[in-house]
Design a protein around this motif. Structure first.
Motif: not given
Length: 136
Positions: A81-102, A108-115
């Protein structure tokens, strides 16, 4: 959300292994397991990057997950799994995750999450300040 594996080599990386209980009736990893891995990779990044004094001040909660499934994973696969953060605003942050077969370029999957950052004492949203930006 798909990003080239070579570019991801500069991002935080975390290895997970497919377990027996991750496999569904179709013989591959169940879709909710990928979501667990997204959270696991994000948490590992925070645990690795943040010093203890910062971790004692703040907590993170997920507000939104957006995930795309590209290929199935199978029993005994290792997932990088690889992760990095994107933009932020106020208390929110974007985070991206890519999941690869090692060891492969198989996404295998890619995600964008808001934390949302919380104050650990009040449990209320906390504006993301420079101390957090410096870590991430």
């Amino acid at each position: 959300m798909e990003e080239n594996h070579k570019q991801n080599q500069n991002k935080f990386s975390h290895l997970v292994k497919v377990r027996d209980e991750d496999i569904d009736i179709l013989g591959h990893v169940n879709n909710v397991v990928y979501l667990r891995w997204v959270q696991e990779v994000a948490t590992a990044h925070w645990e690795h990057a943040a010093p203890n004094n910062i971790k004692s001040l703040y907590l993170w909660v997920v507000l939104r997950h957006e995930i795309d499934y590209h290929r199935p994973a199978f029993l005994n696969d290792e997932i990088q799994g690889f992760t990095w953060v994107g933009t932020h605003q106020g208390a929110k942050f974007e985070r991206f995750v890519s999941l690869y077969r090692a060891g492969t370029d198989q996404l295998l999957a890619s995600a964008k999450t808001t934390w949302c950052l919380l104050d650990a004492v009040t449990m209320r949203p906390k504006r993301i300040e420079q101390d957090i930006l410096d870590i991430l």
